[in-house]
Design an enzyme around this catalytic site. Structure first.
Site, PDB file in Angstrom:
ATOM      1  N   ASP A  35       0.843  -1.194   0.000  1.00 18.84           N
ATOM      2  CA  ASP A  35       0.000   0.000   0.000  1.00 18.84           C
ATOM      3  C   ASP A  35       0.881   1.249   0.000  1.00 18.84           C
ATOM      4  OD1 ASP A  35      -2.558   1.105  -0.131  1.00 18.84           O
ATOM      5  OD2 ASP A  35      -2.568   1.550   2.004  1.00 18.84           O
ATOM      6  N   HIS A  58      -4.312  13.852   1.306  1.00 23.04           N
ATOM      7  CA  HIS A  58      -4.473  12.975   2.467  1.00 23.04           C
ATOM      8  C   HIS A  58      -3.215  13.029   3.340  1.00 23.04           C
ATOM      9  CE1 HIS A  58      -5.342   9.456   4.942  1.00 23.04           C
ATOM     10  NE2 HIS A  58      -4.157   8.976   4.610  1.00 23.04           N
ATOM     11  N   GLU A  98     -10.577   3.763   3.866  1.00 25.35           N
ATOM     12  CA  GLU A  98      -9.680   4.579   3.045  1.00 25.35           C
ATOM     13  C   GLU A  98     -10.073   4.395   1.578  1.00 25.35           C
ATOM     14  OE1 GLU A  98      -5.540   3.806   4.072  1.00 25.35           O
ATOM     15  OE2 GLU A  98      -5.686   5.240   5.736  1.00 25.35           O
ATOM     16  N   GLN A 143      -3.687   1.700  15.125  1.00 28.64           N
ATOM     17  CA  GLN A 143      -2.616   2.233  14.273  1.00 28.64           C
ATOM     18  C   GLN A 143      -1.759   3.270  15.016  1.00 28.64           C
ATOM     19  OE1 GLN A 143      -4.208   4.201  10.794  1.00 28.64           O
ATOM     20  NE2 GLN A 143      -2.196   4.625   9.906  1.00 28.64           N
ATOM     21  N   THR A 169      -4.797   6.607   0.239  1.00 32.93           N
ATOM     22  CA  THR A 169      -6.052   7.353   0.285  1.00 32.93           C
ATOM     23  C   THR A 169      -5.989   8.559  -0.633  1.00 32.93           C
ATOM     24  OG1 THR A 169      -6.176   6.713   2.593  1.00 32.93           O
ATOM     25  CG2 THR A 169      -7.722   8.411   1.849  1.00 32.93           C
TER      26      THR A 169
END
Ligand code: MN
Length: 416
Positions: A120, A127, A192, A233, A349
């Site tokens: 990712d 963002h 996201e 997170q 995102t």
């Protein structure tokens, strides 16, 4: 571009000629399906209107994933697209091919590819600025942002297809003023809004992919929801980055919209202002700068237990990605790391510059401080059990038939 992009082309599958639909004959995205409740092995199909044409109609037996087709490369994808376009446009084919159609309503869809590795990225600069501001108000973007497409290795095993339930994860969280963390269900569950790139042939270990060839390594694009537990997170991410706050589930849309279908919707790379550096040579290609990005309108809708009609939370566009898909692929392979057919790369995102174009609850609610008001009087700081998040994507350009991605949806189930 070629005859398959002709906006005047119609299909004998009438539902494909509805200009509001996602799957006109100019799209022809690939997926894996079987008859709902059926016991047969899942197989490859192409979306056309509200139907799926079994690829066996053209003698192609993909098996239960599209990895072999992904590995075949651009000339094969192009030839198959032309063949399907001819089969589905010529009216006298109706008789011969109707038996290969399955209504989408009667089909069960599966992950289109077996995903070996998933990465990712963090290419949505708005963002990155919004998220960075919450942690570093004076210095939202770290100095490497303009030089390196930032990414991390994600978890492929928990990528699920649209429609699969998403169980609220439990994990360690720690309130700022608490002396110690606790273990329990996440209270800051988020979505996201991302685009996924499905890798085609791939590269041999030790052999980088030149930027000028990088787009040929992408089979197609999908929508991608990188569900994120912000409280897990925030506590775990330093110093090695995202881990259990992300790996509990990620949702992929079932249809791979090919790079051929997206040809009319190219746009320029993100414009860099004077104080931002030019990409290093291995990420710089004239053609890619001129047209290597894609104009894809992206939307997030939310449905709750009390709000059955989806409410639009956000509208963004993939053109706000700071790096092009080719730059992302070239960067990931630049150290010689091998990409393999069916690998998945998430864009990160993709928020836009305005308050109605934010791709996560974190940004929409300023970290949960300003809940979003829903039309039925409910409010959301983060996602609640029973909430369904639906991502949508659509490309439209004067002179071309608009195409869509199909929904990327998931409902939140209570923690176990
Ligand atoms: Mn992400």
């Amino acid at each position: 571009m070629d005859s398959t992009h002709d906006p005047k082309l119609k299909s004998w599958v009438e539902s494909a000629n509805d200009p509001a639909g996602d799957f006109p004959i100019q799209n022809l995205p690939f997926g894996i399906f079987r008859n709902k409740g059926g016991k047969e092995r899942p197989r490859g199909g192409v979306a056309i209107g509200d139907q799926i044409l079994d690829l066996a109609a053209v003698g192609l037996n993909t098996g239960p994933t599209l990895n072999v087709l992904a590995a075949a490369g651009r000339p094969t994808w192009k030839a198959l697209r032309k063949l399907l376009s001819d089969v589905l446009s010529e009216p006298k084919n109706r008789k011969k091919f109707s038996k290969y159609l399955v209504p989408m309503k009667k089909a069960e869809l599966f992950l289109p590819v077996s995903i070996g590795d998933y990465t990712d990225f963090y290419t949505g600069i708005y963002h990155a600025q919004n998220a960075g501001k919450m942690f570093r108000p004076d210095n939202p973007l770290l100095p490497n942002y303009h030089w390196v497409p930032i990414g991390y290795h994600g978890r492929a095993s928990s990528v699920v297809v649209s429609g699969a339930p998403v169980v609220r994860p439990s994990g360690q969280t720690k309130a700022a003023d608490a002396p110690a963390p606790v273990f329990g269900p996440s209270k800051r569950l988020d979505f996201e809004l991302e685009v996924g790139f499905v890798i085609g042939p791939g590269n041999a270990l030790g052999k980088p992919v030149p930027i000028a060839k990088a787009q040929d390594q992408i089979f197609g694009l999908t929508l991608f929801n990188d569900w994120s537990a912000r409280d897990i997170q925030a506590w775990e991410y330093q110093p090695l980055g995202p881990f259990l706050g992300k790996s509990f589930a990620s949702t992929l849309s079932p249809w791979i919209v090919t790079m051929e279908a997206l040809e009319p919707f190219h746009c320029a790379a993100f414009p860099r202002s004077g104080d931002q550096p030019a990409p290093l040579p291995y990420l710089l290609d004239k053609t890619d700068q001129k047209g290597g990005n894609f104009d894809i309108q992206l939307e997030v809708h939310l449905r709750t237990r009390k709000l059955p009609r989806p409410h639009r939370l956000s509208r963004s566009n993939f053109r706000h990605s700071y790096w092009t898909p080719a730059q992302i692929v070239a960067h990931q392979a630049s150290n010689g790391c091998n990409l393999r057919p069916g690998d998945l790369l998430g864009s990160g995102t993709i928020s836009g510059p305005t308050p109605d174009a934010l791709g996560s609850m974190l940004e929409l609610t300023q970290g949960g401080k300003n809940p979003v008001a829903l039309p039925n009087g409910e409010a959301r700081a983060f996602l609640e059990d029973g909430d369904e998040v639906i991502l949508r994507g659509r490309c439209a350009r004067e002179g071309y038939a608009p195409i869509g991605f199909g929904d990327c949806a998931g409902v939140i189930k209570p923690a176990r």
